[in-house]
Scaffold this motif. Sequence first.
Motif, PDB file in Angstrom:
ATOM      1  N   TYR A 183       0.833  -1.214   0.000  1.00 20.08           N
ATOM      2  CA  TYR A 183       0.000   0.000   0.000  1.00 20.08           C
ATOM      3  C   TYR A 183       0.864   1.258   0.000  1.00 20.08           C
ATOM      4  O   TYR A 183       0.547   2.247  -0.665  1.00 20.08           O
ATOM      5  CB  TYR A 183      -0.935  -0.005   1.212  1.00 20.08           C
ATOM      6  N   ALA A 184       1.969   1.216   0.743  1.00 18.02           N
ATOM      7  CA  ALA A 184       2.838   2.390   0.801  1.00 18.02           C
ATOM      8  C   ALA A 184       3.455   2.686  -0.560  1.00 18.02           C
ATOM      9  O   ALA A 184       3.680   3.845  -0.924  1.00 18.02           O
ATOM     10  CB  ALA A 184       3.940   2.166   1.841  1.00 18.02           C
ATOM     11  N   ARG A 185       3.702   1.638  -1.352  1.00 14.78           N
ATOM     12  CA  ARG A 185       4.353   1.821  -2.651  1.00 14.78           C
ATOM     13  C   ARG A 185       3.428   2.420  -3.689  1.00 14.78           C
ATOM     14  O   ARG A 185       3.875   2.880  -4.735  1.00 14.78           O
ATOM     15  CB  ARG A 185       4.877   0.481  -3.172  1.00 14.78           C
ATOM     16  N   ARG A 186       2.139   2.416  -3.417  1.00 13.50           N
ATOM     17  CA  ARG A 186       1.191   2.990  -4.388  1.00 13.50           C
ATOM     18  C   ARG A 186       1.552   4.416  -4.767  1.00 13.50           C
ATOM     19  O   ARG A 186       1.417   4.823  -5.921  1.00 13.50           O
ATOM     20  CB  ARG A 186      -0.226   3.028  -3.798  1.00 13.50           C
ATOM     21  N   ALA A 187       1.992   5.175  -3.780  1.00 16.18           N
ATOM     22  CA  ALA A 187       2.235   6.593  -4.019  1.00 16.18           C
ATOM     23  C   ALA A 187       3.307   6.815  -5.079  1.00 16.18           C
ATOM     24  O   ALA A 187       3.267   7.816  -5.804  1.00 16.18           O
ATOM     25  CB  ALA A 187       2.637   7.274  -2.716  1.00 16.18           C
ATOM     26  N   PHE A 223      -5.575  -9.338   5.806  1.00 19.13           N
ATOM     27  CA  PHE A 223      -6.003  -8.574   4.642  1.00 19.13           C
ATOM     28  C   PHE A 223      -7.319  -7.866   4.926  1.00 19.13           C
ATOM     29  O   PHE A 223      -7.486  -6.671   4.633  1.00 19.13           O
ATOM     30  CB  PHE A 223      -6.141  -9.502   3.435  1.00 19.13           C
ATOM     31  N   MET A 224      -8.281  -8.559   5.515  1.00 25.14           N
ATOM     32  CA  MET A 224      -9.595  -7.981   5.796  1.00 25.14           C
ATOM     33  C   MET A 224      -9.512  -6.761   6.704  1.00 25.14           C
ATOM     34  O   MET A 224     -10.281  -5.805   6.548  1.00 25.14           O
ATOM     35  CB  MET A 224     -10.489  -9.022   6.466  1.00 25.14           C
ATOM     36  N   GLU A 225      -8.591  -6.808   7.652  1.00 19.45           N
ATOM     37  CA  GLU A 225      -8.531  -5.745   8.666  1.00 19.45           C
ATOM     38  C   GLU A 225      -8.219  -4.383   8.065  1.00 19.45           C
ATOM     39  O   GLU A 225      -8.490  -3.349   8.683  1.00 19.45           O
ATOM     40  CB  GLU A 225      -7.485  -6.097   9.728  1.00 19.45           C
ATOM     41  N   ASP A 226      -7.658  -4.344   6.876  1.00 18.21           N
ATOM     42  CA  ASP A 226      -7.287  -3.071   6.260  1.00 18.21           C
ATOM     43  C   ASP A 226      -8.430  -2.440   5.467  1.00 18.21           C
ATOM     44  O   ASP A 226      -8.246  -1.379   4.867  1.00 18.21           O
ATOM     45  CB  ASP A 226      -6.091  -3.263   5.326  1.00 18.21           C
ATOM     46  N   TYR A 227      -9.618  -3.073   5.469  1.00 17.84           N
ATOM     47  CA  TYR A 227     -10.732  -2.589   4.661  1.00 17.84           C
ATOM     48  C   TYR A 227     -11.989  -2.366   5.502  1.00 17.84           C
ATOM     49  O   TYR A 227     -12.262  -3.096   6.453  1.00 17.84           O
ATOM     50  CB  TYR A 227     -11.056  -3.589   3.541  1.00 17.84           C
ATOM     51  N   THR A 228     -12.729  -1.340   5.112  1.00 17.67           N
ATOM     52  CA  THR A 228     -14.073  -1.135   5.634  1.00 17.67           C
ATOM     53  C   THR A 228     -15.050  -1.759   4.645  1.00 17.67           C
ATOM     54  O   THR A 228     -15.046  -1.404   3.463  1.00 17.67           O
ATOM     55  CB  THR A 228     -14.378   0.366   5.777  1.00 17.67           C
ATOM     56  N   LEU A 229     -15.859  -2.691   5.113  1.00 20.33           N
ATOM     57  CA  LEU A 229     -16.799  -3.367   4.218  1.00 20.33           C
ATOM     58  C   LEU A 229     -17.885  -2.387   3.794  1.00 20.33           C
ATOM     59  O   LEU A 229     -18.604  -1.838   4.621  1.00 20.33           O
ATOM     60  CB  LEU A 229     -17.410  -4.581   4.917  1.00 20.33           C
ATOM     61  N   ALA A 230     -18.015  -2.176   2.485  1.00 24.21           N
ATOM     62  CA  ALA A 230     -19.003  -1.242   1.949  1.00 24.21           C
ATOM     63  C   ALA A 230     -20.244  -1.960   1.434  1.00 24.21           C
ATOM     64  O   ALA A 230     -21.338  -1.370   1.405  1.00 24.21           O
ATOM     65  CB  ALA A 230     -18.379  -0.424   0.806  1.00 24.21           C
ATOM     66  N   LYS A 282      -8.695   1.370   4.319  1.00 29.10           N
ATOM     67  CA  LYS A 282      -8.684   2.321   5.423  1.00 29.10           C
ATOM     68  C   LYS A 282      -7.405   3.171   5.438  1.00 29.10           C
ATOM     69  O   LYS A 282      -7.418   4.299   5.901  1.00 29.10           O
ATOM     70  CB  LYS A 282      -8.761   1.563   6.764  1.00 29.10           C
ATOM     71  N   LEU A 283      -6.285   2.584   5.008  1.00 29.47           N
ATOM     72  CA  LEU A 283      -4.988   3.218   5.245  1.00 29.47           C
ATOM     73  C   LEU A 283      -4.877   4.555   4.535  1.00 29.47           C
ATOM     74  O   LEU A 283      -5.308   4.677   3.385  1.00 29.47           O
ATOM     75  CB  LEU A 283      -3.878   2.281   4.755  1.00 29.47           C
TER      76      LEU A 283
END
Length: 283
Positions: A183-187, A223-230, A282-283
Amino acid sequence: MEAFDIPALHALCIELSIPGPAAEACLAQAASAQAAPLLRHIPALLDASRAEAAMRELQAKCAPLSPNGLLELAVLLSAALEARKHYAARGVPDDVYLATMGCFSRFLNETHRWTGRWQFDRGFWVWRQLCGRLLRLGTLEFEALPLPAELAGPLGAAAGAPALSVHIPGDAMCMPETLHASYARRADFFARDGALPLTYCRTWLLSPRVKELLPPGSGIRNFMEDYTLADWDPDDNSGRLWLFGAPGIPDAALPERTSLQRGAKELLLQGKPLGSGLGLLKL
């Protein structure tokens, strides 16, 4: 390009760890007289605005000539040779290029594991990698695309807004540190004016039904913990193939090698699909 560059293709097969039997058959297909005219599709495959249509046209032409998809693979690997130059021109490091194009060997190995045959069946997907719309950054893949209209409401964003769709390769390592490094590398590649596009994932790995089967600290729970379920789809059963790798096998005969497989098999025998979830990072 008027003819296949067989030595360059061979070298790329080695770099990408293409399995030997598949590489040999692919190179033999490339050397056939029927193959060279197919190379005219390569410029379109490298153009994000034309790549998907070009892929469909290429598949239609290759299917009657090579039912196992290995002639198609020869053309796609030739496109990957050209894509390397495009990646470099965009400032994408070669390690990211190689990780992204690693999809070819991964897909070949997956299909061989499922079917016992060397064949290539993922042309419908790899145009994304060839045109540079999708990059593998560490353990995860990120696909840059306009936000699909059907996801805009649940994610609380405008349809067509810049977005990143997260994909989880079959060999992904889902420890918190490896996930967060991706995720950090996305930038480095996708930030615009200092801001990152909305990042989401739609996958069976975010299904609430799957979550109930997992112990805390498992890779999928990480993996799940990094997302808010929409949103979630309780009727989606696409995860069955990825969890069991057993197309065509009745539910009662599915393997039970892991606790997740055992729990998922019990759900399926009760008539409940695994489901899938739509999550906002979320991050």
